[in-house]
Design an enzyme around this catalytic site. Structure first.
Site, PDB file in Angstrom:
ATOM      1  N   GLY A 274       0.816  -1.209   0.000  1.00 36.62           N
ATOM      2  CA  GLY A 274       0.000   0.000   0.000  1.00 36.62           C
ATOM      3  C   GLY A 274       0.850   1.260   0.000  1.00 36.62           C
ATOM      4  O   GLY A 274       2.084   1.203  -0.073  1.00 36.62           O
ATOM      5  N   GLN A 275       0.163   2.399   0.112  1.00 35.93           N
ATOM      6  CA  GLN A 275       0.842   3.706   0.029  1.00 35.93           C
ATOM      7  C   GLN A 275       1.923   3.840   1.104  1.00 35.93           C
ATOM      8  O   GLN A 275       3.044   4.237   0.819  1.00 35.93           O
ATOM      9  CB  GLN A 275      -0.199   4.818   0.194  1.00 35.93           C
ATOM     10  N   LEU A 276       1.581   3.501   2.338  1.00 39.69           N
ATOM     11  CA  LEU A 276       2.544   3.635   3.429  1.00 39.69           C
ATOM     12  C   LEU A 276       3.544   2.483   3.437  1.00 39.69           C
ATOM     13  O   LEU A 276       4.747   2.683   3.604  1.00 39.69           O
ATOM     14  CB  LEU A 276       1.789   3.686   4.771  1.00 39.69           C
TER      15      LEU A 276
ATOM     16  N   ILE B  15      -1.380  -9.317   0.260  1.00 43.79           N
ATOM     17  CA  ILE B  15      -2.280 -10.289  -0.376  1.00 43.79           C
ATOM     18  C   ILE B  15      -1.922 -10.469  -1.858  1.00 43.79           C
ATOM     19  O   ILE B  15      -2.248 -11.456  -2.471  1.00 43.79           O
ATOM     20  CB  ILE B  15      -3.748  -9.846  -0.173  1.00 43.79           C
TER      21      ILE B  15
ATOM     22  N   TYR C 126     -14.940   2.707   8.030  1.00 42.64           N
ATOM     23  CA  TYR C 126     -13.495   2.828   8.288  1.00 42.64           C
ATOM     24  C   TYR C 126     -13.237   3.450   9.662  1.00 42.64           C
ATOM     25  O   TYR C 126     -12.476   2.928  10.472  1.00 42.64           O
ATOM     26  CB  TYR C 126     -12.890   3.693   7.177  1.00 42.64           C
TER      27      TYR C 126
ATOM     28  N   LYS D 215     -11.624   1.770  12.989  1.00 41.49           N
ATOM     29  CA  LYS D 215     -10.390   2.301  13.590  1.00 41.49           C
ATOM     30  C   LYS D 215     -10.610   2.634  15.068  1.00 41.49           C
ATOM     31  O   LYS D 215      -9.728   2.379  15.896  1.00 41.49           O
ATOM     32  CB  LYS D 215      -9.898   3.533  12.821  1.00 41.49           C
TER      33      LYS D 215
END
Ligand code: SER
Length: 321
Positions: free
Chosen positions: A12-14, A36, A143, A147
């Protein structure tokens, strides 16, 4: 054997950038990237990569037995806009994935766990300006709800099961090395690409929608700083407020226009506007500053210059910065 570090959701982005930073510190072969799906990104060729669906317990157990990691960074999640489109998957990936990691931390005696939270834990009744660490939190997205529940679980596992879990409430993350996916703050990444290609950005948020944001080098620094702090320094075991800068689409447009004259933004708010409207404008991160010395380096203009400097060659552009 040296310390092994597992990054879950590393494509992912991070994750893409964090794997690179961790490999620079701990050595390529000691940082196990996993996701994945496979990725073509060069960074993953430098060290071990495992295909891992964090909802598949057997696969996860096999990876843990193979590497016996002492640190796990669990980044796999569906972000805000994607989780609204796929609420069941959003909930199960974001919650069950975390449960699997926290339980494994107990069973496999993993020394430290990192798990990101988000400004999405806040909601419409939260104070919008300089949002404090502790206040009313009524998230209204899948989301954000996942969280906030995850934060409570992290603190519970720290208190009751002794898991050394550390967490940050990231604002929108902006970087040039990796693509974001499915977030409400993602316009602030694509706007730089648009500035260097079409010269026009079609913004899915209204011009005055102010949101907290953080430049990727600062996000990486905060993540590594909290993981490298002593256990005593990390006083908050749910998740720390974290801030870099705040701006609205009009302000980032003006910042880009300083270096790309003629650049323009059109505003066509869509379903993501409602999500953005439920989030704070700015964040009070004084606990992070006091407890483990957090201090961001980039403001909006410094970020704009660095983003454009690094992206311009990709699009064959020369800018005077
Ligand atoms: N950047 C995230 C999103 O927009 C917030 O954590 O979903």
């Amino acid at each position: 054997m040296s310390e092994q570090i597992l990054v879950i959701g590393s494509c992912g982005q991070l994750g893409t950038e964090l794997v690179e930073s961790l490999r620079n510190i701990y050595g390529n072969s000691n940082v196990i990237a996993s996701d994945i799906r496979q990725s073509d990104d060069e960074v993953f060729k430098a060290g071990p990569f495992e295909e891992l669906d964090i909802l598949n317990k057997q696969q996860f157990t096999d990876v843990l037995n193979k590497y016996k990691p002492s640190q796990v960074y669990h980044l796999a999640a569906l972000l805000s806009a994607t989780a609204e489109a796929k609420p069941k998957l959003g909930w199960s990936l974001n919650m069950d994935g975390l449960f699997n990691v926290l339980d494994a931390a107990v069973d496999f005696k993993i020394g430290k766990v990192y798990w990101p939270s988000s400004i999405a834990v806040f909601g419409p009744s939260t104070p919008v300006n300089n949002t404090p660490q502790n206040c009313v939190m009524d998230p209204n997205t899948i989301y954000g709800i996942s969280k906030l529940a995850g934060e409570r679980y992290c603190e519970y596992y720290f208190q009751k099961r002794g898991v050394d879990v550390r967490s940050l409430r990231y604002p929108g993350l902006i970087g040039y090395k990796s693509e974001p996916g499915g977030g409400t703050t993602d316009y602030a990444v694509s706007i730089y690409h648009d500035a260097l290609t079409s010269g026009k950005h079609n913004c899915f948020l209204g011009e005055s929608t102010e949101l907290p944001m953080l430049y990727m080098p600062d996000a990486l620094k905060a993540t590594l700083d909290i993981m490298h702090a002593t256990a005593e320094q990390v006083k908050i075991r749910s998740s720390y407020n974290l801030a870099g800068m705040s701006f609205d689409p009009k302000e980032i447009t003006a910042s880009i226009q300083k270096y790309v004259p003629g650049f323009s933004t059109e505003y066509n708010p869509d379903h993501r506007q409602k999500i953005a409207d439920s989030w704070p404008n700015s964040i009070d991160d004084s606990e992070a500053r006091e407890d483990w010395g957090w201090k961001p380096a980039y403001d909006l203009d410094a970020m704009t210059q660095d983003m454009l400097k690094n992206l311009a060659p990709r699009y064959g552009k020369t800018l005077s910065l």
